[in-house]
Write a protein that holds these residues in place. Sequence first.
Motif, short mmCIF file in Angstrom:
data_model
loop_
_atom_site.label_atom_id
_atom_site.label_comp_id
_atom_site.label_asym_id
_atom_site.label_seq_id
_atom_site.Cartn_x
_atom_site.Cartn_y
_atom_site.Cartn_z
N MET A 143 18.65 4.69 16.76
CA MET A 143 18.58 3.39 17.41
C MET A 143 19.11 3.44 18.84
SD MET A 143 19.81 -0.35 15.97
CE MET A 143 19.26 0.03 14.32
N ASN A 144 19.99 4.39 19.10
CA ASN A 144 20.51 4.50 20.47
C ASN A 144 19.42 4.89 21.44
OD1 ASN A 144 20.48 7.07 19.13
ND2 ASN A 144 21.64 7.94 20.83
N TRP A 145 18.44 5.70 20.98
CA TRP A 145 17.30 6.04 21.83
C TRP A 145 16.29 4.91 21.89
CZ3 TRP A 145 15.79 11.75 20.28
CH2 TRP A 145 16.80 12.62 20.72
N ARG A 146 16.00 4.34 20.72
CA ARG A 146 14.98 3.30 20.67
C ARG A 146 15.42 2.07 21.47
NH1 ARG A 146 10.94 3.68 17.25
NH2 ARG A 146 12.10 5.11 15.93
N GLY A 147 16.71 1.78 21.41
CA GLY A 147 17.21 0.61 22.12
C GLY A 147 17.58 0.86 23.55
N ASN A 148 17.55 2.13 23.98
CA ASN A 148 17.91 2.47 25.36
C ASN A 148 17.03 3.62 25.83
OD1 ASN A 148 19.08 3.00 27.80
ND2 ASN A 148 21.01 3.80 26.98
N PRO A 149 15.87 3.30 26.40
CA PRO A 149 14.95 4.37 26.85
C PRO A 149 15.59 5.36 27.80
CG PRO A 149 13.87 2.22 26.92
CD PRO A 149 15.32 1.96 26.62
N ALA A 150 16.60 4.93 28.57
CA ALA A 150 17.26 5.84 29.49
C ALA A 150 17.99 6.96 28.76
CB ALA A 150 18.23 5.08 30.39
N ALA A 151 18.42 6.69 27.52
CA ALA A 151 19.13 7.70 26.74
C ALA A 151 18.18 8.70 26.10
CB ALA A 151 19.98 7.02 25.66
N LEU A 152 16.91 8.34 25.97
CA LEU A 152 15.94 9.24 25.34
C LEU A 152 15.79 10.51 26.16
CD1 LEU A 152 13.77 9.70 23.16
CD2 LEU A 152 12.16 8.49 24.64
N TRP A 153 15.76 10.37 27.47
CA TRP A 153 15.68 11.52 28.38
C TRP A 153 16.45 11.15 29.64
CZ3 TRP A 153 10.98 13.21 31.74
CH2 TRP A 153 11.19 14.49 32.25
N PRO A 154 17.72 11.47 29.69
CA PRO A 154 18.58 11.02 30.79
C PRO A 154 18.10 11.46 32.17
CG PRO A 154 19.92 11.81 28.97
CD PRO A 154 18.50 12.17 28.65
N GLU A 155 17.32 12.53 32.25
CA GLU A 155 16.87 13.01 33.55
C GLU A 155 15.74 12.16 34.13
OE1 GLU A 155 17.21 14.88 30.89
OE2 GLU A 155 18.94 16.15 31.40
N SER A 156 15.11 11.34 33.31
CA SER A 156 13.97 10.55 33.79
C SER A 156 14.44 9.49 34.78
CB SER A 156 13.23 9.90 32.62
OG SER A 156 14.07 9.00 31.94
N ARG A 157 13.59 9.19 35.74
CA ARG A 157 13.90 8.19 36.76
C ARG A 157 12.89 7.05 36.76
NH1 ARG A 157 17.81 10.15 36.07
NH2 ARG A 157 19.22 11.33 37.44
N THR A 158 11.68 7.31 36.28
CA THR A 158 10.63 6.29 36.27
C THR A 158 9.84 6.38 34.97
OG1 THR A 158 10.40 6.55 38.68
CG2 THR A 158 8.66 5.33 37.54
N VAL A 159 9.47 5.23 34.44
CA VAL A 159 8.56 5.16 33.30
C VAL A 159 7.25 4.56 33.78
CG1 VAL A 159 8.12 4.20 31.02
CG2 VAL A 159 10.45 4.89 31.65
#
Length: 346
Positions: free
Chosen positions: A55-71
């Motif tokens: 749920m920490n990933w699903r509820g926080n897309p930034a945590a799914l891949w911390p290096e990402s800057r844009t979706v």
Amino acid sequence: MTAEIRQAIIDTAQNEGFAQLGFCRPDSVPEIANRLESFVAQGRHGDMGWMGDRMNWRGNPAALWPESRTVIMLAEPYTPAHDPMQVVGMPDRAAISVYAQNRDYHDIVKKRLKRVGRWMIDSFGGEIKVFVDTAPVMEKPLAAAAGLGWQGKHTNLLSRELGSWFFLGAIFTTLELPTDRPADENCGSCTACLDACPTDAFPAPFQLDARRCISYLTIEHKGPVDEPLRSQLGNHIYGCDDCLAACPWNKFAVEASEMRYAARADLVAPRLAELTGFDDAGFRAHFSGNPIKRIGLSRFLRNVLYAIGNSDDPALLPHAQAHTENDDAVVSDAARWAVGKLSSRD
């Protein structure tokens, strides 16, 4: 320069077949963590235990891949060429959700995303990850944040330009690109989608209880459906489009450009009588490359038998009787229920 890169990505994605795309930050939807936690805490996810996992990933897309800057959120239309509600009024036929009337969209959309992503890396460097409904990514809130549309009262994404009928894909990138303004909600006082739901799956506008949703019950739910809900399934055997089809914004729906989404003639309104005779090999062959294959023969037969029980057609009685001793307890239960319904009619 970043504005030029953004425009080049838009042009390339549209040439690849995507109708629309928008850009947001991975941390642009902070409200979804609490919404997801409340949804799961109330049990509205039913048997979908995976919604509570990670749920920490699903509820926080930034945590799914911390290096990402844009979706980058991309939309691909699958607008039907026929009226999807016509079959709902044909009780001896099976209603199959429009998206499942031909090829599985996951494979088609993901291949497009990968082609766009590889071109991005070759052209501008950076790294990418692509997602199509198979990872802990909240696509609809991200798409709303990227300006593609808004989540309507039925919780699905709506667009002023695309209507209801489109798939979503996501490209996470380490490139930092200009973002879009979130879309405004434009449902107004309309309740057409809520009124159209056969099972009253919406406790309130903008809220869904999956445990009463026909799409959940016919696809995700593995056991027998509660008896009070069976009669409300009507002839839906895989998914449901009632709330989508009811939306007035569909007058702006754009034509699907991908021919592999065009409905197979045998899946638009198949006869229930012809769907009860599959063995496992026949089922897998008939639905090869189609989303229906993933629910397996037993769940498929369960759904068909519920539809037969709701058909009010005594000619279908033998097709239900043929499965009353099925080796699968859920299938045999559905068959006996259908026999009881049709016999009581007589």
